[in-house]
Scaffold this motif. Structure first.
Motif, PDB file in Angstrom:
ATOM      1  N   VAL A  48      17.163 -47.167  -0.679  1.00  0.00           N
ATOM      2  CA  VAL A  48      17.951 -46.491   0.349  1.00  0.00           C
ATOM      3  C   VAL A  48      19.128 -47.359   0.819  1.00  0.00           C
ATOM      4  N   CYS A 101      21.762 -48.268   3.444  1.00  0.00           N
ATOM      5  CA  CYS A 101      21.870 -48.123   4.897  1.00  0.00           C
ATOM      6  C   CYS A 101      23.073 -48.911   5.410  1.00  0.00           C
ATOM      7  N   SER A 152      12.641 -42.128   4.019  1.00  0.00           N
ATOM      8  CA  SER A 152      12.673 -42.261   5.485  1.00  0.00           C
ATOM      9  C   SER A 152      11.588 -43.202   5.971  1.00  0.00           C
ATOM     10  N   VAL A 208      12.481 -46.910   5.154  1.00  0.00           N
ATOM     11  CA  VAL A 208      13.516 -47.437   6.047  1.00  0.00           C
ATOM     12  C   VAL A 208      12.910 -47.821   7.391  1.00  0.00           C
ATOM     13  N   LYS A 263      15.247 -45.408  12.494  1.00  0.00           N
ATOM     14  CA  LYS A 263      14.955 -44.036  12.094  1.00  0.00           C
ATOM     15  C   LYS A 263      16.172 -43.417  11.419  1.00  0.00           C
ATOM     16  N   CYS A 264      15.932 -42.568  10.438  1.00  0.00           N
ATOM     17  CA  CYS A 264      17.005 -41.883   9.719  1.00  0.00           C
ATOM     18  C   CYS A 264      17.399 -40.602  10.450  1.00  0.00           C
ATOM     19  N   ILE A 276      19.240 -38.078   5.520  1.00  0.00           N
ATOM     20  CA  ILE A 276      19.038 -38.836   4.293  1.00  0.00           C
ATOM     21  C   ILE A 276      19.421 -37.949   3.103  1.00  0.00           C
ATOM     22  N   ALA A 317      21.345 -43.181   3.734  1.00  0.00           N
ATOM     23  CA  ALA A 317      20.781 -42.790   5.024  1.00  0.00           C
ATOM     24  C   ALA A 317      21.745 -43.108   6.159  1.00  0.00           C
ATOM     25  N   GLU A 318      21.840 -42.190   7.116  1.00  0.00           N
ATOM     26  CA  GLU A 318      22.493 -42.451   8.392  1.00  0.00           C
ATOM     27  C   GLU A 318      21.388 -42.747   9.395  1.00  0.00           C
ATOM     28  N   LEU A 319      21.589 -43.811  10.165  1.00  0.00           N
ATOM     29  CA  LEU A 319      20.512 -44.328  11.003  1.00  0.00           C
ATOM     30  C   LEU A 319      20.724 -44.018  12.478  1.00  0.00           C
TER      31      LEU A 319
END
Length: 201
Positions: A60, A62, A105, A108, A115-116, A119, A143-145
């Protein structure tokens, strides 16, 4: 979360390296299955070999945009197969019956405490790393966090540390052979994706 630069890599590597490392040729990990296989060669002779059957896994990307540039959340991780420390993006094996996006998820959050929000797969199909010796596929994700936290890894057999790395340093680490193949593939698929535009402009 510490910010890792090239000069600190050796320091963290030495801290994560376990003591008294040895290899037992008869040892099998619980998730690893060694299977015999056979096939007929071009001369009609029977050929045989062995394959390692492993769970499918995820990797992933990030990214984190800060005032002084683009960073990547990465994991310093000692790997017993090579007896050395590698840098990777958050990654890990899928649990049995688990969808790959759920695996991504979960990995990560377990490895970074983050937390995502969303994704996204970076490839249409799972990727095979080595079709000769391994029965295993992986899917790269972006992924956007959501929020900061702390690593939740509780496995005493894992020697890991979560760090932030500047993008340019990350690309240099790739050239130096410190990053594993799945994270390299994930990096370049990310740079070819629509999501890269958000960070490269």
């Amino acid at each position: 979360m510490d910010i890792l630069n090239k000069s600190q890599f050796r320091h963290f590597s030495e801290r994560l390296w376990p003591k008294n490392y040895s290899v037992d040729s008869g040892h099998n990990n619980g998730r690893l299955q060694i299977r015999n296989c056979s096939w007929r060669g071009e001369d009609e002779s029977i050929q045989d070999g062995k394959i390692a059957v492993l769970p499918n896994f995820v990797s992933v990307m990030c990214p984190v945009q800060k005032e002084d540039g683009l960073y990547l959340i990465c994991v310093l991780d000692w790997k017993h197969g090579m007896n050395r420390v590698f840098l990777n993006v958050p990654s890990g094996a899928c649990e049995e019956g688990e969808m790959m996006d759920k695996s991504a998820s979960r990995e990560v959050e377990e490895e970074t405490g983050l937390k995502c929000v969303s994704i996204h797969p970076l490839n249409k199909n799972p990727i095979v790393l080595n079709g000769r010796y391994l029965n295993c596929k992986f899917v790269p994700f972006y992924a956007e966090l959501k929020e900061a936290g702390s690593s939740k890894i509780e496995n005493p057999d894992e020697f890991t540390k979560t760090v932030l790395i500047k993008w340019n340093d990350w690309m240099e680490f790739i050239q130096e052979g410190i990053v594993e193949a799945s994270s390299i593939i994930t990096t370049y698929l990310f740079m070819e994706s629509e999501f890269w535009k958000k960070y490269s402009s």
